[in-house]
Write an enzyme that holds these catalytic residues in place. Structure first.
Site, mmCIF file in Angstrom:
data_model
loop_
_atom_site.group_PDB
_atom_site.id
_atom_site.type_symbol
_atom_site.label_atom_id
_atom_site.label_comp_id
_atom_site.label_asym_id
_atom_site.label_seq_id
_atom_site.Cartn_x
_atom_site.Cartn_y
_atom_site.Cartn_z
ATOM 1 C CG HIS A 10 -1.740 -1.349 1.190
ATOM 2 N ND1 HIS A 10 -2.849 -1.588 0.436
ATOM 3 C CD2 HIS A 10 -1.462 -2.529 1.834
ATOM 4 C CE1 HIS A 10 -3.243 -2.855 0.623
ATOM 5 N NE2 HIS A 10 -2.417 -3.437 1.460
ATOM 6 C CD GLU A 24 -2.082 -3.669 4.773
ATOM 7 O OE1 GLU A 24 -3.285 -3.398 4.574
ATOM 8 O OE2 GLU A 24 -1.493 -4.630 4.238
ATOM 9 C CG HIS A 79 0.512 -6.793 2.108
ATOM 10 N ND1 HIS A 79 -0.392 -5.932 1.546
ATOM 11 C CD2 HIS A 79 1.464 -7.033 1.168
ATOM 12 C CE1 HIS A 79 -0.007 -5.651 0.298
ATOM 13 N NE2 HIS A 79 1.119 -6.310 0.043
ATOM 14 C CD GLU A 145 -1.891 -10.117 4.233
ATOM 15 O OE1 GLU A 145 -1.899 -9.262 5.148
ATOM 16 O OE2 GLU A 145 -2.388 -9.912 3.112
HETATM 17 ZN ZN LIG Z 1 -2.306 -5.306 2.400
#
Ligand SMILES: [Zn+2]
Length: 226
Positions: A10, A24, A79, A145
């Site tokens: 992002h 995030e 992420h 993640e």
């Molecule tokens: Zn993400």
């Protein structure tokens, strides 16, 4: 010279998941910065680049294209999860090469064990998904993640020491996968970081100074005679 491409998930107009006062894009920025610093400090034989140095907006294809154009050997996309779950998971593409799977294995193990220094962390598994950055990159590629922003996991995501440990674990995983040589350790230092100097002039004869220097060394305080 191995080429490492880091992808901070992002950024810019796209904050990614947002909850508990966290964004995030800010967490992925920190984790990757910690990873890159750790590699610089501890390893040689590599170059590294990152999709965004600051808060730029990038499409998924731009991220993959930059890594492909540079001819990166490894691509790691970082992420933070959302959806009120808990724990860590990693991804390769459904058609992943054996090298991608090997990279996933080493990264997954390093990151999970680093996280578990901070408490009970659920292993959600080594997964596969048709994510654009995994599909469009031509080199071994893994997406991580790192816990959930919108659950109790957020407590750890607010802990700077945790983010640093997670970043460093990403770096160690990549270094292991590529077999990067470790940098030579700097000059030995005692636990308090000092090198003790024993001045010969303060002793009646040099052998007394030598004896003290040896005693200090035996106790773990590196000493030199000056
Ligand atoms: Zn993400």
């Amino acid at each position: 010279m191995s080429k490492i491409y880091w992808d901070k998930g992002h950024g810019g107009d796209d904050p990614g998941a947002v909850a508990n006062g966290l964004q995030e894009k800010q967490l992925t920025h920190k984790i990757v910065e910690y990873a890159m610093s750790y590699l610089e400090e501890n390893y040689t034989g590599f170059e590294q680049r990152v999709t965004r140095t600051g808060d730029q907006t990038l499409t998924l294809s731009q991220r993959a294209d930059m890594a492909n154009a540079w001819g990166a050997d490894v691509f790691v996309s970082v992420h933070i999860n959302a959806g009120k779950g808990t724990g860590f998971e990693s991804y390769v593409h459904p058609n992943a090469s054996p090298q991608s799977i090997a990279l996933q294995n080493v990264l997954h193990g390093e990151i999970l064990s680093a996280m578990r220094q901070f408490g009970n962390i659920t292993d959600r598994g080594k997964k596969r998904a048709d994510y654009a950055v995994l599909r469009e990159t031509k080199m071994p590629a893994v997406l991580t993640e790192n816990l959930f922003i919108d659950s109790n996991d957020a407590k750890l995501l607010k802990n700077e020491a945790f983010l640093k440990a997670v970043g460093e674990a990403h770096a160690r995983g990549v270094a292991k996968f590529l077999g990067l040589p470790q940098k030579a350790k700097p000059q030995e230092k005692s636990s308090d970081g000092k090198l003790y100097r024993v001045q010969v002039g303060a002793f009646k004869d040099k052998s007394n100074a030598e004896r003290l220097a040896k005693e200090l060394k035996d106790k773990g305080y590196p000493a030199i005679i000056v």
